[in-house]
Design an enzyme around this catalytic site. Structure first.
Site, PDB file in Angstrom:
ATOM      1  N   PRO A  12       0.818  -1.213   0.000  1.00 59.67           N
ATOM      2  CA  PRO A  12       0.000   0.000   0.000  1.00 59.67           C
ATOM      3  C   PRO A  12       0.857   1.270   0.000  1.00 59.67           C
ATOM      4  CG  PRO A  12      -0.424  -1.385   1.947  1.00 59.67           C
ATOM      5  CD  PRO A  12       0.758  -1.940   1.255  1.00 59.67           C
ATOM      6  N   GLU A  13       0.635   2.093  -0.999  1.00 57.17           N
ATOM      7  CA  GLU A  13       1.260   3.407  -1.065  1.00 57.17           C
ATOM      8  C   GLU A  13       0.127   4.436  -1.060  1.00 57.17           C
ATOM      9  OE1 GLU A  13       4.346   3.671  -4.105  1.00 57.17           O
ATOM     10  OE2 GLU A  13       4.662   1.507  -4.020  1.00 57.17           O
ATOM     11  N   HIS A 105      -3.902 -13.881  10.763  1.00 60.15           N
ATOM     12  CA  HIS A 105      -3.093 -12.672  11.010  1.00 60.15           C
ATOM     13  C   HIS A 105      -3.950 -11.449  11.323  1.00 60.15           C
ATOM     14  CE1 HIS A 105       0.235 -15.075   9.524  1.00 60.15           C
ATOM     15  NE2 HIS A 105      -0.419 -15.274   8.400  1.00 60.15           N
ATOM     16  N   ARG A 124       2.853  -9.818   7.570  1.00 59.29           N
ATOM     17  CA  ARG A 124       4.290  -9.557   7.802  1.00 59.29           C
ATOM     18  C   ARG A 124       4.562  -8.651   8.992  1.00 59.29           C
ATOM     19  NH1 ARG A 124       6.255  -9.116   1.535  1.00 59.29           N
ATOM     20  NH2 ARG A 124       4.577 -10.498   0.945  1.00 59.29           N
TER      21      ARG A 124
END
Length: 290
Positions: A12-13, A105, A124
DNA sequence: ACGCCCGCCTGTAAGC
DNA sequence: TGCTTACAGGCGGGCG
């Protein structure tokens, strides 16, 4: 999926975070936080404890949704701000009820008094959540993010001013575009797309640009990011990026350089190459980018 | 001041 | 087939 070639991953940017911000606007503004569950303490590592994080949120009402670079800012009714950073693999998921099964997660769950949940999922664990307390008089809204540079979509500036900023650094263009203290929100993927659109190489020195090149770069930066927002961001082969409702973005089909190693340049038909720069993959057309 | 490393992580795929 | 290794990268920190 192409044969025999490693797939790049979509992180994601700015365009992806802005898409989520717009979705959150209609979904959580005005909602009161009933309970917060932290399932992985690393997610709230800026806080002394998960309990500390919870106490700053429970009972608060979300009053606004902002964005600064790649950070989401959920304004709270006590003047504080819940800051969300998605890191490499973070997702926010809107659940209609607590009964919906949790994705693997799922590290934090925010439940609202009117029902429904906001869930933070992040395999992550590079992403994080933290609550920034109401600032003192004259302090920035979120002191923890005071180091961020200008936002390319929110903070419009003249190309002359952009030229002054570029000329004050002697850095490679890509490194500078990705430097969050210079401009906030651009990562590896959009840096490559912006530089392709501008016709400039990643290793051109920022202080070496002509006025025409500066104008091209500024225009490419704003237009590339705005178009990606229109198309709700980029989801690559791994479909790591998903919006608030689990949908993928549409912009990946518009990519000119990123993740196109070995494919024909859409402008000149020569081959897109991948090089390493700063330990990261950089994709470019050596014919179109000078 | 800048480039370039590392460590933090997990999932995926390449290599043996 | 199955194990091991490499790689992807945002960010903060260290080093030259």
């Amino acid at each position: 999926m192409r044969w025999g070639m490693r797939e790049a991953e979509g992180m994601p940017e700015l365009p992806e975070v802005e898409t989520i911000r717009r979705d959150l606007q209609g979904e959580v503004v005005g909602r009161k936080i009933k309970a917060v569950e932290v399932r992985n303490g690393r997610t709230v590592r800026r806080h002394p404890s998960a309990k500390h994080f919870r106490a700053r949120l429970e009972g608060r009402t979300v009053t606004s949704i902002g964005r600064s670079g790649k950070y989401l800012l959920l304004g709270l009714d006590d003047g504080g701000t819940l800051v969300v950073h998605l890191g490499m693999s973070g997702q926010l998921q809107r659940a209609k009820s607590a009964k919906e099964p949790k994705a693997p997660h799922t590290h934090a769950v925010i439940s609202f008094t009117q029902g429904g949940q906001l869930r933070f999922v992040d395999p992550r664990t590079f992403g994080e959540l933290f609550v920034s307390a109401a600032p003192a008089e004259g302090e920035p809204a979120v002191p923890e993010l005071a180091h961020l540079g200008f936002d390319p979509l929110e903070d419009v500036m003249s190309w002359e001013k952009f030229w002054v900023l570029l000329a004050s650094h002697k850095a490679g263009l890509k490194a500078l575009l990705m430097d969050q203290e210079f401009v906030a929100g651009i990562g590896n993927m959009y840096a490559d797309e912006i530089l392709f659109a501008a016709g400039l190489r990643y290793d051109r020195l920022s202080s070496s640009l002509s006025s025409q090149e500066v104008r091209r770069l500024y225009r490419a930066m704003v237009e590339t990011l705005a178009e990606a927002v229109k198309r709700r961001g980029s989801s690559l082969a791994d479909e790591q990026y998903r919006d608030l409702f689990g949908e993928v973005g549409d912009y990946q089909g518009q990519h000119q350089a990123y993740d196109r190693e070995g494919q024909a340049c859409r402008r000149c038909r020569s081959t897109i190459v991948r090089v390493k720069s700063g330990g990261r993959s950089t994709y470019l057309c050596e014919h179109c980018q000078v």
